[in-house]
Design an enzyme around this catalytic site. Structure first.
Site, PDB file in Angstrom:
ATOM      1  N   ARG A  41       1.045  -1.000   0.019  1.00 53.61           N
ATOM      2  CA  ARG A  41      -0.038  -0.138   0.063  1.00 53.61           C
ATOM      3  C   ARG A  41       0.796   1.242  -0.183  1.00 53.61           C
ATOM      4  NH1 ARG A  41      -3.315   1.713  -2.703  1.00 53.61           N
ATOM      5  NH2 ARG A  41      -4.266  -0.310  -2.449  1.00 53.61           N
ATOM      6  N   LYS A  68       2.971  24.218  -1.683  1.00 55.84           N
ATOM      7  CA  LYS A  68       1.660  23.909  -1.485  1.00 55.84           C
ATOM      8  C   LYS A  68       1.574  22.305  -1.867  1.00 55.84           C
ATOM      9  CE  LYS A  68      -0.087  28.091  -3.076  1.00 55.84           C
ATOM     10  NZ  LYS A  68      -1.202  29.125  -4.056  1.00 55.84           N
ATOM     11  N   LYS A  70       7.020  37.598   1.120  1.00 57.87           N
ATOM     12  CA  LYS A  70       5.697  37.715   0.542  1.00 57.87           C
ATOM     13  C   LYS A  70       4.901  39.114   1.059  1.00 57.87           C
ATOM     14  CE  LYS A  70       3.952  34.370  -1.435  1.00 57.87           C
ATOM     15  NZ  LYS A  70       3.154  33.153  -1.795  1.00 57.87           N
ATOM     16  N   GLU A 106       8.472  39.156  -3.215  1.00 55.91           N
ATOM     17  CA  GLU A 106       7.424  39.185  -3.999  1.00 55.91           C
ATOM     18  C   GLU A 106       6.996  40.616  -4.182  1.00 55.91           C
ATOM     19  OE1 GLU A 106       2.931  38.897  -2.769  1.00 55.91           O
ATOM     20  OE2 GLU A 106       3.731  36.876  -3.263  1.00 55.91           O
ATOM     21  N   ASP A 164       4.212  39.039  -9.017  1.00 63.13           N
ATOM     22  CA  ASP A 164       2.997  38.367  -8.574  1.00 63.13           C
ATOM     23  C   ASP A 164       1.677  38.674  -9.317  1.00 63.13           C
ATOM     24  OD1 ASP A 164       1.929  35.878  -7.233  1.00 63.13           O
ATOM     25  OD2 ASP A 164       1.121  37.459  -5.877  1.00 63.13           O
TER      26      ASP A 164
END
Length: 285
Positions: free
Chosen positions: A102, A137, A169, A202, A224
């Site tokens: 698995r 992410k 950021k 950013e 961005d």
């Protein structure tokens, strides 16, 4: 970026924790009906088209569970596969094969999906000189696997985590009191702590790009959520003062147009957070 040794440590932790989670005090299904002396052989059957990833990881899983298991590899990581292909055979103690099954499938299905999506983005960028980057992410606990899959698909890894690169950021900038203040405080922090970390900042508009350039000492500017016209302006403004990266909702339909604006990199969280697992099976033979 983290070292190979640090990366391998992450892989080792993933395997140990996954086996702990899945096996606990024993695989009682196998223990109940299969003698510990039983020997068997299984094949990794591909039931989808795409890019295979996780072969080398599977070898590490099998070795962790039972060093006596033997693997015959027919297809290498990064290869194109189609329905009906056999990626490898594994042979040895039947209980060990079942104990590993698995984790091998869960990891390879996800890694192959990520590698397949990454390869599709890489193909869209062909001839532009722009490289595709992943992001943070990722699925908690298996980031190393997902970033490994991006590399197998032909992409590049962004920073691994919060500790191996500085990335300022919008929230950092706002909490710090502005672009220049955030950058200057960061430089002072790195000097005081004697850390050698690259700085990415950013930018939300062309004025912020100018502020960043005035401060200097930045490795890459994250352009961005700019439109195409402003992205081209930003690239021209930055020139060769530092590297450039576009991000913000860029998808299969827009990625090449952003690349043609002249950016060095495009980052996409979709490489790891929006994929459908490749269908794979481990079948006894």
């Amino acid at each position: 970026m983290i070292s190979k040794a640090e990366f391998q440590k992450e892989i080792d932790l993933i395997i140990a924790n996954a086996i702990r989670e899945d096996v606990g005090d024993g695989d009682h299904s196998s223990l109940a009906c299969i003698p510990d002396t039983a020997q068997g052989k299984a094949k990794l059957l591909v039931k989808d088209d795409g890019i295979i990833a996780g072969i080398e990881f599977a070898k590490q899983v099998f070795a962790y569970v039972d060093a006596n298991l033997k693997i015959e590899t027919l297809i290498e990581d990064g290869s194109e596969v189609k329905y009906g292909d056999i990626a490898f055979y594994v042979e040895g103690a039947s209980q060990s094969i079942l104990k590993s099954e698995r984790l091998v499938l869960n990891a390879m299905q996800r890694m192959s999906a990520i590698a397949t999506k990454t390869k599709s983005f890489v193909d869209l960028l062909e001839g532009t000189g722009t490289k595709i980057l992943d992001t943070r992410k990722t699925t908690p606990g298996i980031r190393a696997l997902e970033k490994w899959a991006v590399k197998i698909g032909g992409g590049e890894n962004h920073r691994f985590a919060l500790y191996d690169m500085i990335m300022l950021k919008d929230n950092h900038i706002d909490f710090a009191g502005g672009v220049a203040k955030a950058i200057n405080l960061t430089k002072a922090y790195l000097k005081a702590t004697m850390r050698d970390l690259k700085i990415i900042v950013e930018a939300r508009d062309l004025n912020e790009i100018k502020e960043i350039l005035d401060c200097g000492g930045v490795y890459r500017i994250l352009i961005d959520n700019f439109n195409y016209e402003d992205t081209r302006k930003a690239v021209k403004l930055i020139g060769n003062q530092c590297l450039t990266e576009s991000s913000g909702g860029i998808n299969e339909n827009t990625i090449r147009d952003y690349a043609l604006c002249g950016v060095d990199y495009i980052s996409s969280g979709a490489l790891t957070h929006s994929v459908y697992n490749m269908d794979l099976s481990l079948k006894a033979v």
